[in-house]
Design a protein around this motif. Structure first.
Motif, PDB file in Angstrom:
ATOM      1  N   GLU A  33      36.845  44.691  46.597  1.00 51.16           N
ATOM      2  CA  GLU A  33      36.451  43.842  45.467  1.00 51.16           C
ATOM      3  C   GLU A  33      36.751  44.480  44.106  1.00 51.16           C
ATOM      4  O   GLU A  33      36.417  43.914  43.068  1.00 51.16           O
ATOM      5  N   TRP A  34      37.403  45.637  44.122  1.00 52.23           N
ATOM      6  CA  TRP A  34      37.705  46.302  42.857  1.00 52.23           C
ATOM      7  C   TRP A  34      38.788  45.578  42.062  1.00 52.23           C
ATOM      8  O   TRP A  34      39.593  44.833  42.612  1.00 52.23           O
ATOM      9  N   VAL A  35      38.784  45.877  40.759  1.00 50.91           N
ATOM     10  CA  VAL A  35      39.889  45.462  39.894  1.00 50.91           C
ATOM     11  C   VAL A  35      40.685  46.723  39.542  1.00 50.91           C
ATOM     12  O   VAL A  35      40.237  47.842  39.830  1.00 50.91           O
ATOM     13  N   VAL A  36      41.852  46.541  38.912  1.00 50.86           N
ATOM     14  CA  VAL A  36      42.701  47.696  38.593  1.00 50.86           C
ATOM     15  C   VAL A  36      41.949  48.697  37.713  1.00 50.86           C
ATOM     16  O   VAL A  36      42.100  49.917  37.853  1.00 50.86           O
ATOM     17  N   LEU A  37      41.108  48.181  36.826  1.00 51.39           N
ATOM     18  CA  LEU A  37      40.345  49.080  35.947  1.00 51.39           C
ATOM     19  C   LEU A  37      39.437  50.012  36.761  1.00 51.39           C
ATOM     20  O   LEU A  37      39.279  51.192  36.422  1.00 51.39           O
ATOM     21  N   ASP A  38      38.856  49.498  37.850  1.00 50.60           N
ATOM     22  CA  ASP A  38      38.020  50.357  38.704  1.00 50.60           C
ATOM     23  C   ASP A  38      38.855  51.489  39.296  1.00 50.60           C
ATOM     24  O   ASP A  38      38.388  52.629  39.394  1.00 50.60           O
ATOM     25  N   ALA A  39      40.085  51.149  39.701  1.00 50.86           N
ATOM     26  CA  ALA A  39      40.965  52.178  40.270  1.00 50.86           C
ATOM     27  C   ALA A  39      41.323  53.229  39.220  1.00 50.86           C
ATOM     28  O   ALA A  39      41.365  54.432  39.508  1.00 50.86           O
ATOM     29  N   LEU A  40      41.564  52.776  37.977  1.00 53.46           N
ATOM     30  CA  LEU A  40      41.860  53.726  36.898  1.00 53.46           C
ATOM     31  C   LEU A  40      40.646  54.609  36.618  1.00 53.46           C
ATOM     32  O   LEU A  40      40.763  55.815  36.400  1.00 53.46           O
ATOM     33  N   ASN A  41      39.462  53.993  36.640  1.00 55.12           N
ATOM     34  CA  ASN A  41      38.232  54.768  36.430  1.00 55.12           C
ATOM     35  C   ASN A  41      38.041  55.792  37.550  1.00 55.12           C
ATOM     36  O   ASN A  41      37.548  56.903  37.307  1.00 55.12           O
ATOM     37  N   VAL A  68      50.173  46.320  31.315  1.00 56.69           N
ATOM     38  CA  VAL A  68      51.166  45.615  32.134  1.00 56.69           C
ATOM     39  C   VAL A  68      51.012  46.076  33.581  1.00 56.69           C
ATOM     40  O   VAL A  68      51.196  47.255  33.896  1.00 56.69           O
ATOM     41  N   ILE A  69      50.626  45.147  34.447  1.00 55.11           N
ATOM     42  CA  ILE A  69      50.374  45.462  35.853  1.00 55.11           C
ATOM     43  C   ILE A  69      51.413  44.740  36.702  1.00 55.11           C
ATOM     44  O   ILE A  69      51.470  43.501  36.683  1.00 55.11           O
ATOM     45  N   ASN A  70      52.231  45.480  37.401  1.00 52.32           N
ATOM     46  CA  ASN A  70      53.356  44.918  38.168  1.00 52.32           C
ATOM     47  C   ASN A  70      54.142  43.910  37.337  1.00 52.32           C
ATOM     48  O   ASN A  70      54.363  42.768  37.751  1.00 52.32           O
ATOM     49  N   ASP A  71      54.508  44.344  36.142  1.00 54.21           N
ATOM     50  CA  ASP A  71      55.344  43.578  35.210  1.00 54.21           C
ATOM     51  C   ASP A  71      54.641  42.426  34.502  1.00 54.21           C
ATOM     52  O   ASP A  71      55.275  41.719  33.720  1.00 54.21           O
ATOM     53  N   ASN A  72      53.368  42.187  34.792  1.00 54.72           N
ATOM     54  CA  ASN A  72      52.659  41.107  34.103  1.00 54.72           C
ATOM     55  C   ASN A  72      51.581  41.678  33.191  1.00 54.72           C
ATOM     56  O   ASN A  72      50.715  42.426  33.668  1.00 54.72           O
ATOM     57  N   PRO A  73      51.599  41.300  31.909  1.00 57.01           N
ATOM     58  CA  PRO A  73      50.525  41.788  31.047  1.00 57.01           C
ATOM     59  C   PRO A  73      49.224  41.069  31.396  1.00 57.01           C
ATOM     60  O   PRO A  73      49.209  39.841  31.495  1.00 57.01           O
ATOM     61  N   MET A  74      48.176  41.838  31.647  1.00 58.77           N
ATOM     62  CA  MET A  74      46.887  41.221  31.965  1.00 58.77           C
ATOM     63  C   MET A  74      45.760  42.178  31.628  1.00 58.77           C
ATOM     64  O   MET A  74      45.993  43.338  31.298  1.00 58.77           O
ATOM     65  N   LEU A  75      44.542  41.654  31.672  1.00 58.55           N
ATOM     66  CA  LEU A  75      43.384  42.514  31.490  1.00 58.55           C
ATOM     67  C   LEU A  75      43.186  43.262  32.802  1.00 58.55           C
ATOM     68  O   LEU A  75      43.082  42.640  33.866  1.00 58.55           O
ATOM     69  N   SER A  76      43.106  44.583  32.745  1.00 63.93           N
ATOM     70  CA  SER A  76      42.975  45.324  34.002  1.00 63.93           C
ATOM     71  C   SER A  76      41.606  45.070  34.638  1.00 63.93           C
ATOM     72  O   SER A  76      41.424  45.256  35.833  1.00 63.93           O
ATOM     73  N   CYS A  77      40.635  44.573  33.841  1.00 65.29           N
ATOM     74  CA  CYS A  77      39.313  44.259  34.411  1.00 65.29           C
ATOM     75  C   CYS A  77      39.312  42.908  35.106  1.00 65.29           C
ATOM     76  O   CYS A  77      38.334  42.504  35.724  1.00 65.29           O
ATOM     77  N   LYS A  78      40.420  42.159  34.965  1.00 58.65           N
ATOM     78  CA  LYS A  78      40.490  40.833  35.577  1.00 58.65           C
ATOM     79  C   LYS A  78      41.562  40.812  36.668  1.00 58.65           C
ATOM     80  O   LYS A  78      41.791  39.782  37.288  1.00 58.65           O
ATOM     81  N   ALA A  79      42.230  41.970  36.860  1.00 58.86           N
ATOM     82  CA  ALA A  79      43.316  42.055  37.840  1.00 58.86           C
ATOM     83  C   ALA A  79      42.741  42.531  39.173  1.00 58.86           C
ATOM     84  O   ALA A  79      42.622  43.742  39.419  1.00 58.86           O
ATOM     85  N   PHE A  80      42.370  41.592  40.023  1.00 54.98           N
ATOM     86  CA  PHE A  80      41.712  41.945  41.285  1.00 54.98           C
ATOM     87  C   PHE A  80      42.703  42.534  42.279  1.00 54.98           C
ATOM     88  O   PHE A  80      43.799  42.013  42.458  1.00 54.98           O
ATOM     89  N   LEU A  81      42.304  43.620  42.928  1.00 54.94           N
ATOM     90  CA  LEU A  81      43.182  44.297  43.889  1.00 54.94           C
ATOM     91  C   LEU A  81      43.496  43.388  45.075  1.00 54.94           C
ATOM     92  O   LEU A  81      44.550  43.505  45.683  1.00 54.94           O
TER      93      LEU A  81
END
Lengths: 260, 115
Positions: A33-41, A68-81
């Motif tokens: 259930e993590w987002v990319v921001l959790d992984a960065l944290n 930019v996550i996999n070529d798409n700019p997005m909020l890393s807190c909204k980018a669900f793994l």
């Protein structure tokens, strides 16, 4: 809770030791259930304390964690793994100078936001004793979608015009100008036109529309810019046909409510 | 900052886009579907009938407006597409694109007057 091993390939740039940005890979044990921001944290807390990135709210409100996550700019807190593959590439927003790792320089964007006068400009000064503004729900509906911007700058990251000409005021700032232009309490459209209707304002936009596609808050900057083009074109021809209508400050006299 | 003069060409561009978006699908239905599928009799589009419509002063005026704004739309879109492709020679692009549209405007006026 299931765990998933994910490889995060992060663009690093440490100006004191590197002349060019380089990718660095991290293997991160992630919860589904993590987002990319959790992984960065997780990386920051457990693997590499030198990694730099901006974040604050973790709930798609503050706009700090745009990347930019996999070529798409997005909020890393909204980018669900759960929506992403096991190999994720994370880069800073494109079209901006990198300050450090995933952090970009904000000065240019901040200057542009200020340049469009993003505040109510009423015809007459309003005092506290005048009471509150009255606004119908129809009037609110006109500008509300354009008021949802959180300044994450994802739109600048994909805007080909901003990439070609960094003088371009850009999608978010122009959408914000439009948000005030169509507010029934505001009569400042003419005052904004010096920047908004200049060659580096709306007229630089060629309606590619990428800004509206990537916006995490569903603001439609491309529509805002096209609507501003129509209003500015009408103003342009009005000024051409009735040049005496403008006062010394460059503001045309306007009837109250003529804010659209 | 000085205000841009682009509203002149953009006004024609926007008018052209709107007009073609409305009229071209209608033309396609009439010419591409209605006549071939027999929904309209071929006599409805006979030369004399169409000539009568086009040669009428109002017909000429509408056709002139339709042709010119469509040309200016195409010219401005081509100019911005060239810019999008990263070709920064805007002066030459403008000259060619708007030159063709300007020439088309003059030719349309001449031919419609000579009809």
């Amino acid at each position: 809770m299931s765990e998933r091993q994910i490889t995060l390939e992060v663009l690093r740039y440490r100006p004191e030791s590197e002349s060019e940005p380089v990718f660095q890979s991290y293997s991160v044990p992630c919860q589904e259930e993590w987002v990319v921001l959790d992984a960065l944290n997780y990386i920051k807390d457990n693997l590499d304390r030198t990694l730099s990135y901006r974040w604050s709210c973790h709930m798609a409100v503050c706009g700090s964690c745009g990347m930019v996550i996999n070529d798409n700019p997005m909020l890393s807190c909204k980018a669900f793994l759960r929506d992403l593959p096991d190999h994720i590439r994370v880069e800073p927003l494109h079209n901006f100078p990198i300050e450090r790792d995933l952090m970009v320089e904000l000065d240019d964007f901040m200057d542009k936001l200020k340049s469009v006068k993003p505040y109510l400009i009423p015809d007459q000064p309003v005092a506290e004793e005048d009471g509150t503004y009255r606004q119908s729900s129809a009037q609110l509906k006109k500008y509300k979608p354009f008021a949802m911007c959180i300044n994450c700058m994802a739109c600048y990251s994909v805007c080909p015009q901003y990439g070609l000409n960094e003088g371009f005021v850009g999608p978010a700032a122009l959408a914000l100008a439009h948000r005030y232009n169509v507010d029934s309490r505001d009569q400042g459209r003419r005052a904004r036109e010096d920047v908004v209707a200049s060659n580096t304002g709306i007229w630089e936009c060629t309606f590619v529309g990428a800004c509206s596609e990537v916006c995490p808050k569903n603001v439609d900057p491309a529509a805002a810019i096209q609507q501003t083009k129509i209003a500015s074109t009408v103003d342009y021809f009005k000024d051409l046909l009735m040049p005496g209508k403008r006062d010394k400050s460059g503001n045309a006299k306007q009837a109250a409510g003529d804010g659209a | 900052m000085a205000r841009s003069n682009k509203p002149i060409v953009w006004g024609l561009f926007a008018a052209g886009g709107t007009v073609t978006a409305f009229f071209v699908p209608a033309l396609m239905v009439v010419l591409g579907l209605a006549v071939p599928f027999g929904l309209l009799s071929p006599n409805d589009l006979s030369f004399d009938r169409v000539y009568g419509i086009v040669a009428h002063p109002l017909g000429r005026l509408i056709l002139f407006g339709f042709i010119t704004v469509s040309l200016w739309h195409a010219a401005h879109r081509t100019r911005t597409t060239v810019h999008d492709l990263g070709i920064s020679n805007d002066g030459i692009t403008m000259f060619i694109c708007y030159g063709v549209a300007g020439l088309g405007t003059v030719l349309a006026a001449v031919f419609l007057l000579l009809l």
